[in-house]
Motif scaffolding. Structure first.
Motif: not given
Ligand code: ZN
Length: 382
Positions: A233, A235, A336-338
């Motif tokens: 992941h 970001c 896009d992210c957690g």
């Molecule tokens: Zn992230």
């Protein structure tokens, strides 16, 4: 057939859980009482994700101090810090709103995890009816536990990195053994590695290639069959509704990131000003064959830092645009992210973490529906 979708991992912790963490730090409640609150929030996360149709679920990381520190400390304040660590390490990041997050500091060897992510997987599988994924932290992040300069007495940097790789490998293997169908590795420090922020010295050391090489030291220990389900992941940060490295040109990272021999990538994109250039770069640099696995690119179509809920049509259109540059058989959809990578996060732009949990579910539902619509359109025109 559908365009696969997957969440990164975290959800905002309910205010009651954030208060329980603070009470535990102040000795007002016991570890068992904190765990009760964690379990309750984890169960709620899983059930709500299943309700909105998320194919693979997580507990929203409700039991983790953060995405980066879960193996080494029980709370962000440092309660339950693992051996051979002190609280006063490097900044991991200084965010655009001025707040920062600090890592512990390695004081000697050996380096060992005190908590492996498989603990969470086991608990989650007991309550989930959908398959479960687990996010783990990259060795490149924990490498920053070592002081930037010099060596520690009696424990060389190389001995530390070797122990670190062993612990990360174990973390991934045990998560699979406990029944996770996917394991994604959080690599938010990748983009930050080119920030050159004078307040945060490691970001000026051109460490991206070192990060990639170290992560591959772990990833390459897995077979192609296993690596299909090992993700990365990326970001520009996503804490307290703020970012740490969005101004760093994305190409600096994307031109190198696909050297990682992972089978899939969860790539922030929705919040980029020029999404098309990101699709192009991802199409250009991602590989059909990364040492035996195709690299599936899950493009971020949801911005977890913005309380405005995307529509399924917006999601669909982003995926159709991405499909012009990325082969459809290697295209997926993610956020896009957690939604809250650190346990203490009141989600200021949302007004409250409890409201932000509701918003997150609406956003996730839009991602799932938008991905379905995109597939229908792409199938029809194929
Ligand atoms: Zn992230």
């Amino acid at each position: 057939m559908s365009i696969p979708t997957e969440l990164v991992g975290s959800l905002p912790r309910p205010m009651a859980l954030q208060e329980a963490y603070a009470d535990y730090d102040e000795d007002k409640i016991t570890w068992e009482q904190l765990q009760e609150q964690q379990d309750k929030a984890a169960e709620d996360s899983i059930h709500r994700l299943e309700q909105v149709g998320e194919p693979i679920v997580t507990d929203g990381e409700q039991r983790e101090s953060s995405f980066a520190t879960y193996p080494i400390t029980d709370t962000l304040a440092g309660t339950g810090l693992a051996d051979n660590l002190a609280g006063d390490g490097q900044y991991f990041a200084i965010f655009d709103d001025g707040h920062h997050r600090q890592l512990p500091r390695l004081t000697g060897g050996p380096f060992r995890y005190k908590t492996f992510a498989s603990e969470f997987v086991e608990k989650n599988r007991a309550v989930a009816s959908h398959p479960v994924k687990q996010a783990v932290i990259a060795p490149s992040m924990l490498m920053l536990l070592h002081p930037l300069e010099g060596e520690l007495p009696g424990y060389s940097r190389e001995e530390f990195l070797s122990d670190l790789c062993d612990e990360c490998e174990k973390d991934i293997r045990q998560a699979f053994d406990a029944g996770a169908v996917r394991v994604s590795i959080d690599f938010t420090e990748g983009r930050l590695a080119n920030k050159n922020d004078s307040r945060n010295p490691w970001t000026g050391r051109d460490m991206l290639q070192d990060f990639i090489d170290l992560n591959n030291r772990v990833i390459d220990r897995f077979s192609p069959e296993e690596r299909k389900n090992i993700g990365i992941h990326t970001c520009p940060g996503g804490d307290c509704d703020s970012v740490h490295s969005k101004e760093v040109p994305y190409e600096k990272l994307l031109s190198k990131m696909f050297q990682l021999n992972a089978g899939y990538f969860l790539i922030q994109c929705a919040s980029e000003e020029d999404r098309e250039s990101v699709y192009k770069l991802v199409g250009q640099y991602s590989r059909d064959d990364a040492d035996g696995v195709p690299q599936v690119c899950f493009m971020g179509v949801i911005n977890p830092l913005d309380p405005e809920v995307e529509t399924p049509e917006q999601v669909r259109d982003q995926l159709l645009a991405a499909a012009k540059y990325i082969p459809v058989e290697r295209l997926g959809a993610t956020d896009d992210c957690g939604f809250s990578p650190f346990s203490r996060d009141v989600k200021p732009k949302h007004g409250s973490p409890d409201f932000a949990r509701d918003i997150a579910m609406q956003k996730i539902a839009a991602r799932i529906e938008g991905a379905r619509m995109a597939r229908e359109e792409l199938g029809a025109s194929a």
